[in-house]
Scaffold this active site. Structure first.
Site: not given
Length: 590
Positions: A44, A162, A126
């Site tokens: 990330e 994540c 994300k």
């Protein structure tokens, strides 16, 4: 048999070093090509490092990151890469984040780009932005709302970042329902005690309940108070761990993913939930063509062992020190050695992180320093192989007391004189830092920081607090661990056996001022890390008066902690970003 070969580059980026991070990414892409991988995943925000914090407010920083991504794409000859970076999309008017970034700037996303040699093929942003503990992603980023689904070598692949994989009804479930066989998840997941096992259990659940293969690529390294532990994983569709990267060091993991096994598993399980019309509208499908698969033999992936928790803590402290020193341009560290356990374990960690030649001890005896302390400091330095200078502070202490004698006439000796000694030592350590360019490593532990048993501008003076988040009882555990790890113990037995003392007055012991550490530490954990009330702590079996006193000490010491150097986070809730209490507060629970 449909096989997708995935490589995972568990790299150690530096926040803000876009050029250096990009060079590292391109080196790992070459390794992926040598391994005949179809796709290589990076952590990330690998381009910028994590967390970039308010660097994201600088438009040029964002632009540099995007230019670097285009440059990285040129290295993707015959292999695809999933690269974490800062994405930039159309402006969204009237939002807080838009005003934070700057009026007129495009909204930012925490993104994973699938890139080939012709550039960015697709981008996933994300969805779930953590805004708790050390995370502030909602301050900077807008959530994504699209679900790219990529067909590659006959496999159907979904990308996530994540936090997106932590929640059962998050993007992973939607991508599985859209037909994904494989989820490539990229991460910057910080270390804390026990997290590697919790994380692994969560990933196993997510893989099993969705019938997908999960590749979990984590970053590694120290970034200010955070340490990232690596432990990248591959889990098959049953939730079994089939590959695991190393802990606390860079690694390159290659795995062959059996996509046909996923299809067979799903035919038996038949658990996939259908997407709603709105969810289906978020899916963006694409097919990516690679050159014909080269001849290659099946890879047997590495399966590194999980470490014991105490070993993880020690490794995190060593890595945190090494990277803080290295990434901030220091070469050497200086530590005030007292003959106590805290400075001893700090010195051992520093030696393991930097090498004995790069650690200097400074022993500064006062009128109250015992002969045993001097002997123990000398023995510790000998065992660690470090140089140690001695500067007695008695004469300086006398000068201070003489200068203040008129102003203090008629008043008894108290903590003022104790703090003078600590501040003289702090001044000397900082003088060494100024003259030689060494970083001062402070030696205070979490128990002391919690209750304010530390001196501002004295033993709190320095650049980096190695054991700031380590309770005193764990300091002893780590010391025994370190002694057992080498050919011979490095911390003298007497240091481990002596009652803790600051030696700032005759016959002083820590327990003169504090409850015994085996009592103090559980109370602190309950109050600081678990937010338990006084009544709850008393119900745990602790004396009410003792618990109330400890809570009061914690609350009244916030002003000290706010001025303390940063230190390495190892617990669920460290002081600093994890726990942001007002200094001026009328709220009391005791």
């Amino acid at each position: 048999m449909r096989i997708l070969r995935v490589a995972m580059a568990q790299m150690n980026p530096t926040v803000g070093d876009i050029a250096g991070n990009s060079r590292a990414i391109k080196r790992w892409i070459k390794e992926a090509r040598k391994a005949k991988a179809d796709v290589v995943a990076f952590p990330e925000l690998a381009v910028t490092g994590y967390p970039p914090e308010d660097l994201l407010l600088k438009p040029r920083f964002v632009a540099d990151n995007l230019r670097a991504l285009d440059d990285i794409a040129k290295a993707c000859i015959g292999v695809l890469a999933v690269v974490g970076h800062v994405g930039q999309g159309p402006a969204a008017n009237g939002t807080f984040r838009q005003s934070v970034v700057a009026a007129g700037q495009h909204e930012l996303t925490n993104a994973a780009a699938l890139i080939g040699e012709r550039g960015v093929l697709c981008r996933y942003s994300k969805w779930l932005l953590p805004n708790y503990g050390v995370f502030d992603e909602s301050r900077y980023f807008h959530p994504g709302r699209t679900l790219p689904i990529i067909t590659l070598r006959g496999a159907t692949v979904g990308l996530t970042v994540c936090e997106d994989i932590w929640f059962p009804d998050g993007p992973t479930r939607l991508q599985a329902a859209a037909g994904a066989d494989v989820i490539i998840n990229i991460n910057a997941s910080p270390f804390q005690i026990g997290k590697s096992r919790i994380r692994e259990q969560m990933l196993a659940t997510r893989a099993r309940e969705n019938g997908v293969i999960v590749t979990y690529t984590n970053t590694v390294g120290g970034q200010d108070e955070l340490v990232f532990d690596g432990n990248s994983l591959v889990l098959d569709q049953t939730g079994a761990v089939v590959a695991r990267a190393k802990s606390f060091q860079e690694d390159f993991l290659v795995a062959d993913l059996n996509v046909d096994a996923v299809a067979r598993h799903r035919m038996v399980q038949r658990r996939t939930k259908a997407l709603s019309a709105k969810q289906a509208g978020a899916v963006e499908r694409m097919t990516v063509r690679l050159p014909a698969a080269p001849k290659r033999t099946f890879v047997v992936s590495a399966l590194e062992p999980l470490w014991d928790e105490l070993d993880e803590v020690y490794a995190a402290l060593v890595l945190g020190v090494r990277d803080y020193v290295r990434k901030n341009g220091f070469k050497k560290a200086v530590i005030g050695l007292s003959g106590g356990i805290d400075s001893a374990i700090t010195a051992a960690i520093a030696v393991d992180a930097l090498g004995a030649d790069n650690v200097l001890g400074l022993f500064m005896p006062s009128p109250y320093t015992s002969q045993e302390s001097g002997e123990d400091v000398a023995e510790l330095a000998r065992r660690l192989g470090i140089a140690c200078d001695t500067i007695a502070i008695t004469a300086m202490f006398d000068v201070y007391r003489h200068a203040l004698s008129t102003a203090f006439a008629g008043r008894p000796v108290d903590v003022t004189e104790e703090n003078l000694q600590a501040r003289i030592r702090g001044n000397l350590l900082m003088a060494y830092s100024n003259k030689f360019g060494h970083l001062v490593l402070t030696t205070g532990n979490k128990s002391e920081m919690s209750v304010g048993y530390a001196t501002l501008y004295g033993d709190m003076a320095g650049g980096f607090a190695v054991i700031k988040d380590v309770p005193k009882t764990m300091v002893y555990e780590l010391s025994h661990l370190r002694n057992a790890a080498g050919k011979s113990p490095v911390i003298p037995k007497r240091v481990l056996d002596r009652a803790p003392t600051a030696e700032l007055r005759p016959n002083q012991k820590d327990e003169d001022s504090l409850p015994p550490y085996p009592v103090l530490d559980p109370i602190l954990k309950a109050y600081v890390e678990e937010d338990r009330s006084l009544e709850e702590i008393v119900a745990m079996g602790f004396d009410r008066a003792v618990a109330a006193r400890v809570i009061g000490l914690v609350d009244r010491s916030e002003y000290k902690r706010r001025q303390a150097p940063i230190g390495i986070k190892i617990t669920h809730r460290a002081f600093g970003k994890d726990r942001r209490m007002p200094i001026t507060s009328g709220y009391r629970i005791s």
